[in-house]
Design an enzyme around this catalytic site. Structure first.
Site, PDB file in Angstrom:
ATOM      1  CB  SER A  14      -0.922  -0.178   1.158  1.00 31.39           C
ATOM      2  OG  SER A  14      -0.197  -0.213   2.434  1.00 31.39           O
ATOM      3  CD  GLU A  16       0.843   8.281   4.746  1.00 27.42           C
ATOM      4  OE1 GLU A  16       0.722   7.170   5.727  1.00 27.42           O
ATOM      5  OE2 GLU A  16       1.817   9.099   5.486  1.00 27.42           O
ATOM      6  CE1 TYR A  48      -9.484  15.805   7.650  1.00 23.90           C
ATOM      7  CE2 TYR A  48      -8.191  15.780   9.870  1.00 23.90           C
ATOM      8  CZ  TYR A  48      -9.334  15.822   9.008  1.00 23.90           C
ATOM      9  OH  TYR A  48     -10.498  16.657   9.551  1.00 23.90           O
ATOM     10  CB  ALA A  50      -6.358  19.955  12.261  1.00 24.42           C
ATOM     11  NE  ARG A 106      -2.387  12.678  20.145  1.00 21.74           N
ATOM     12  CZ  ARG A 106      -1.155  13.023  20.660  1.00 21.74           C
ATOM     13  NH1 ARG A 106      -0.977  12.342  22.040  1.00 21.74           N
ATOM     14  NH2 ARG A 106      -0.245  13.245  20.155  1.00 21.74           N
ATOM     15  CG  ASP A 108       1.759  15.049  15.712  1.00 19.16           C
ATOM     16  OD1 ASP A 108       1.633  14.131  16.759  1.00 19.16           O
ATOM     17  OD2 ASP A 108       2.327  14.617  14.843  1.00 19.16           O
ATOM     18  CG  ASP A 161       2.829   3.147  22.466  1.00 23.48           C
ATOM     19  OD1 ASP A 161       2.679   4.372  22.319  1.00 23.48           O
ATOM     20  OD2 ASP A 161       3.581   2.621  21.293  1.00 23.48           O
ATOM     21  NE  ARG A 167      -7.184   2.252  26.032  1.00 24.91           N
ATOM     22  CZ  ARG A 167      -6.991   3.668  25.956  1.00 24.91           C
ATOM     23  NH1 ARG A 167      -8.147   4.339  25.794  1.00 24.91           N
ATOM     24  NH2 ARG A 167      -6.025   4.103  25.999  1.00 24.91           N
ATOM     25  CE  LYS A 168      -4.005   2.913  18.178  1.00 24.33           C
ATOM     26  NZ  LYS A 168      -3.078   3.719  17.614  1.00 24.33           N
ATOM     27  CG  PHE A 219       9.734  12.978  10.103  1.00 21.96           C
ATOM     28  CD1 PHE A 219       8.958  14.193  10.446  1.00 21.96           C
ATOM     29  CD2 PHE A 219       9.059  11.924   9.799  1.00 21.96           C
ATOM     30  CE1 PHE A 219       7.414  13.799  10.582  1.00 21.96           C
ATOM     31  CE2 PHE A 219       8.005  11.578  10.026  1.00 21.96           C
ATOM     32  CZ  PHE A 219       7.055  12.491  10.345  1.00 21.96           C
ATOM     33  CG  HIS A 269       1.713   1.873   4.546  1.00 21.37           C
ATOM     34  ND1 HIS A 269       0.477   2.027   3.724  1.00 21.37           N
ATOM     35  CD2 HIS A 269       1.926   3.191   5.014  1.00 21.37           C
ATOM     36  CE1 HIS A 269       0.040   3.276   3.772  1.00 21.37           C
ATOM     37  NE2 HIS A 269       0.761   3.972   4.495  1.00 21.37           N
ATOM     38  NE  ARG A 275      11.333  12.775  -4.356  1.00 23.04           N
ATOM     39  CZ  ARG A 275      12.652  13.148  -3.750  1.00 23.04           C
ATOM     40  NH1 ARG A 275      12.857  13.765  -2.581  1.00 23.04           N
ATOM     41  NH2 ARG A 275      13.782  13.098  -4.340  1.00 23.04           N
TER      42      ARG A 275
END
Length: 303
Positions: A14, A16, A48, A50, A106, A108, A161, A167-168, A219, A269, A275
């Site tokens: 996949s 991104e 995405y 905000a 969530r 940043d 963590d 939970r997700k 990064f 992924h 690019r």
């Protein structure tokens, strides 16, 4: 020597992308999409932001992928600076467009690097809540979430963590995609921790081809990913030599994905940075090829 690679139909990739901020960037994005589409990825995700304009660019990109390609788009969604009602409205807008796959994060803090995240008072308080909100809109929605082989930089420990990841998954996530990493042993140990915690969804390795070593090092520092000393040594002295840098980047990424394939990994992924060439090269090394177009004779016989 690496083992023989598994058949192409056992490997899944996949990709991104991020939404373009200008006409020129949009042109680059679509060149990357067109270059990678023939490899038949399982899905392609679009990041995405905000802010309103960034959110609209993401929606436009996802809509265009749906309308102009055969690809399956996954829209990123975050909890940042929005109420539940606002986020649910965005989900329904995507749903009406035909999107059935989301990457729930969530997000940043909008205050910048290093600023502590503060949830919107009327918003989803965590990515786990966001997953539940997505499934409430439509239980058939496919939800991917994030995972952190070196733990999220804000998590006090791995137990916290991994509890959030559980939970997700309990709320409906069907896969986790990892933050990029460069040490496959770190990834493998993380997967072992996750399995011991009773989490059995795929933990898909996030692969970051190194287009610019200086940028990815900065990064990585901000997101808690380690740059091993051996990796820094590979790129030493190549700041002004883009051609050699590109060759080294291809070799490094090829080593990583081939080793993961040897360890039994079948899903990858790729963070493309819009690019395509490096990603395409690595996929070729993995044995992925564009689907062959039917010959004129075959089309004639079918008619």
């Amino acid at each position: 020597m690496p083992q023989a690679l598994p058949p192409r139909d056992e490997l899944r990739v996949s990709f991104e992308f991020f939404p373009p901020k200008s006409e020129k960037m949009e042109e680059s994005l679509w060149m990357a999409v067109e270059r990678l589409a023939p490899l038949q990825p399982s899905f392609v995700s679009v990041t995405y932001g905000a802010g309103g304009s960034t959110r609209e660019r993401t929606h436009h990109t996802v809509k265009r992928i749906l309308e102009e390609t055969a690809l399956v788009p996954a829209a990123h969604l975050t909890c940042v600076d929005a109420s539940r009602a606002e986020i649910d409205a965005v989900v329904r807008q995507y749903h009406a467009t035909g999107v059935r796959h989301f990457v729930a994060l969530r997000g940043d803090s909008q205050a910048g690097v290093g600023a502590r995240y503060a949830p919107h008072p009327e918003g989803y308080q965590s990515s786990a809540e966001l997953v539940a909100g997505l499934k409430a809109v439509d239980p058939a929605i496919e939800v991917s979430v994030s995972a952190y082989p070196e733990k999220h930089p804000e998590s006090p420990d791995f137990a916290t963590d991994i509890d959030l990841l559980k939970r997700k998954v309990d709320n409906g996530a069907c896969r986790a995609i990892t933050q990029f990493f460069f040490d496959n042993d770190v990834y493998e140990k993380y997967v072992e921790r996750v399995r011991r915690a009773g989490i059995y969804v795929p933990i898909v390795p996030g692969i970051a081809p190194i287009h610019d070593f200086t940028k990815i090092s900065r990064f990585a520092e901000g997101c808690g990913a380690t740059i091993p000393a051996w990796l820094a040594a590979r790129f030493e002295g190549l700041e002004q030599d883009p051609q050699t840098h590109s060759h080294v980047a291809a070799a490094v990424c090829a080593e990583q994905v081939l080793d993961l394939a040897d360890r039994g990994i079948r899903d990858f992924h790729f963070y493309t940075m819009n690019r395509a060439d490096l990603v395409y090269s690595i996929c070729h090394i993995l044995g992925l090829r564009p689907a062959a177009a039917p010959s004129a004779e075959a089309e004639s016989a079918a008619a």
